[in-house]
Design an enzyme around this catalytic site. Structure first.
Site, mmCIF file in Angstrom:
data_model
loop_
_atom_site.group_PDB
_atom_site.id
_atom_site.type_symbol
_atom_site.label_atom_id
_atom_site.label_comp_id
_atom_site.label_asym_id
_atom_site.label_seq_id
_atom_site.Cartn_x
_atom_site.Cartn_y
_atom_site.Cartn_z
ATOM 1 N N ASP A 65 0.833 -1.206 0.000
ATOM 2 C CA ASP A 65 0.000 0.000 0.000
ATOM 3 C C ASP A 65 0.863 1.248 0.000
ATOM 4 O O ASP A 65 2.084 1.179 0.155
ATOM 5 C CB ASP A 65 -0.973 -0.019 1.191
ATOM 6 C CG ASP A 65 -0.333 -0.503 2.490
ATOM 7 O OD1 ASP A 65 0.897 -0.548 2.574
ATOM 8 O OD2 ASP A 65 -1.087 -0.835 3.421
ATOM 9 N N ASN A 134 -7.763 -2.439 14.261
ATOM 10 C CA ASN A 134 -9.168 -2.590 13.853
ATOM 11 C C ASN A 134 -9.378 -3.757 12.892
ATOM 12 O O ASN A 134 -10.436 -3.887 12.296
ATOM 13 C CB ASN A 134 -9.677 -1.284 13.221
ATOM 14 C CG ASN A 134 -8.976 -0.949 11.911
ATOM 15 O OD1 ASN A 134 -8.089 -1.682 11.465
ATOM 16 N ND2 ASN A 134 -9.372 0.147 11.277
ATOM 17 N N HIS A 136 -7.632 -4.412 10.078
ATOM 18 C CA HIS A 136 -7.315 -4.237 8.657
ATOM 19 C C HIS A 136 -6.066 -5.012 8.258
ATOM 20 O O HIS A 136 -5.188 -5.264 9.086
ATOM 21 C CB HIS A 136 -7.206 -2.751 8.261
ATOM 22 C CG HIS A 136 -5.995 -2.018 8.757
ATOM 23 N ND1 HIS A 136 -6.031 -0.681 9.094
ATOM 24 C CD2 HIS A 136 -4.695 -2.387 8.954
ATOM 25 C CE1 HIS A 136 -4.827 -0.283 9.461
ATOM 26 N NE2 HIS A 136 -3.992 -1.299 9.390
ATOM 27 N N GLU A 141 -9.705 -1.277 5.198
ATOM 28 C CA GLU A 141 -10.348 -0.936 6.461
ATOM 29 C C GLU A 141 -11.689 -1.659 6.570
ATOM 30 O O GLU A 141 -12.360 -1.893 5.559
ATOM 31 C CB GLU A 141 -10.602 0.576 6.510
ATOM 32 C CG GLU A 141 -9.338 1.420 6.399
ATOM 33 C CD GLU A 141 -8.506 1.441 7.682
ATOM 34 O OE1 GLU A 141 -8.535 0.466 8.446
ATOM 35 O OE2 GLU A 141 -7.815 2.451 7.892
HETATM 36 C C1 F6R Z 1 1.415 -1.443 6.135
HETATM 37 C C2 F6R Z 1 0.103 -2.063 6.246
HETATM 38 C C3 F6R Z 1 -0.707 -2.032 7.499
HETATM 39 C C4 F6R Z 1 0.071 -2.392 8.752
HETATM 40 C C5 F6R Z 1 -0.827 -2.300 9.970
HETATM 41 C C6 F6R Z 1 -0.058 -2.533 11.257
HETATM 42 O O1 F6R Z 1 1.946 -1.640 4.843
HETATM 43 O O2 F6R Z 1 -0.333 -2.589 5.287
HETATM 44 O O3 F6R Z 1 -1.789 -2.911 7.366
HETATM 45 O O4 F6R Z 1 0.576 -3.691 8.628
HETATM 46 O O5 F6R Z 1 -1.421 -1.021 10.016
HETATM 47 O O6 F6R Z 1 0.854 -1.485 11.432
HETATM 48 P P1 F6R Z 1 1.999 -1.568 12.513
HETATM 49 O O7 F6R Z 1 2.875 -2.728 12.126
HETATM 50 O O8 F6R Z 1 2.750 -0.277 12.407
HETATM 51 O O9 F6R Z 1 1.337 -1.802 13.825
#
Ligand code: F6R
Length: 241
Positions: A65, A134, A136, A141
């Site tokens: 992403d 959450n 995702h 989301e």
């Molecule tokens: C990042 C991504 C997100 C993260 C998620 C957890 O490329 O796709 O889904 O994996 O937000 O983020 P952290 O690891 O910072 O807790």
């Protein structure tokens, strides 16, 4: 899905690196997540490169992403982040580290082209995933259709608040992102989802033991034939089974 629990985030990183290493040796297409969770895994893979000669020269990589509106050079862009945290420390060809272009004025065309590029590479062989508090995966989301494809998405307020820790204040966090879809991610041959820390415990419980539902996009991994969920004890603390 296989569930592995290790005492610490460092040991989680070592376990994840053990899964990924044979793919690297085979010159695989790697799917890379950003965020803080995979960093111990990236540090361990970079150490194996440096000290044990593990070569990424035959690999290519796709990011999950990217924020909409950030220049590549912006240190918060995922283009810059993955280089700083991982790929600048290994011998992968930089041109083979592909990501979505957050500055595009045609997000739909960019999303289509990204799917085409993944397909042309033969698909992702091993996908590294984190999970949002959450539920995702990538920036899908809740609620996200479980067959969704790469697209532009509005970030959930909780994600904006979570990601504010990387910036001076919440105002600076982009409100939109381009993301691989849930259906896109499900096409990866093998998936390694990593979660560490108590703030992920509820999401981990929902993804492992809850219903498969768009309300928790990560829960779809229950339907993926080759997914390993690697947790530290804190992230596993709410599991009942
Ligand atoms: C990042 C991504 C997100 C993260 C998620 C957890 O490329 O796709 O889904 O994996 O937000 O983020 P952290 O690891 O910072 O807790």
């Amino acid at each position: 899905m296989d569930i592995i629990v290790r005492p610490t985030a460092g040991e989680v990183g070592e376990y994840a690196a053990d899964i990924i290493e044979p793919f690297v040796r085979a010159g695989a297409t790697l799917g890379l997540a950003t965020g803080s969770t995979p960093n111990p895994t990236y540090i361990e893979l970079a150490r194996r490169h440096r000290e044990e000669g593990l070569s990424f020269a035959n690999c290519d990589a796709f990011l999950l992403d990217e924020y909409v509106g950030l220049e590549r050079e912006d240190e918060q862009s995922y283009y810059a982040t993955i280089r700083r945290e991982f790929t600048n420390h290994i011998d992968i060809d930089d041109a083979k580290v592909q990501s979505l272009d957050g500055r595009t004025d045609d997000p739909e065309a960019e999303a289509r082209s990204y799917e085409d590029r993944i397909r042309a590479a033969g698909g992702v062989d091993v996908q590294i995933l984190g999970v949002g508090a959450n539920g995702h995966i990538a920036f899908n989301e809740p609620p996200s259709a479980l067959d969704s494809r790469t697209r532009r998405i509005d970030l959930h307020p909780t994600t904006v608040a979570d990601n504010a820790r990387f910036l001076d204040n919440e105002e600076q966090v982009p409100r939109q992102a381009l993301t691989q879809g849930v259906g896109t991610i499900m096409e990866a041959h093998t998936i390694v989802l990593i979660a560490t820390g108590a703030n992920k415990a509820d999401a981990v419980r929902a993804l492992v033991e809850g219903p498969v539902t768009p309300g928790c996009p990560a829960s779809v991994l229950q339907n993926h034939p080759r997914t390993t969920v690697v947790l530290d004890e804190e992230a596993a603390s709410q599991l009942r089974r």
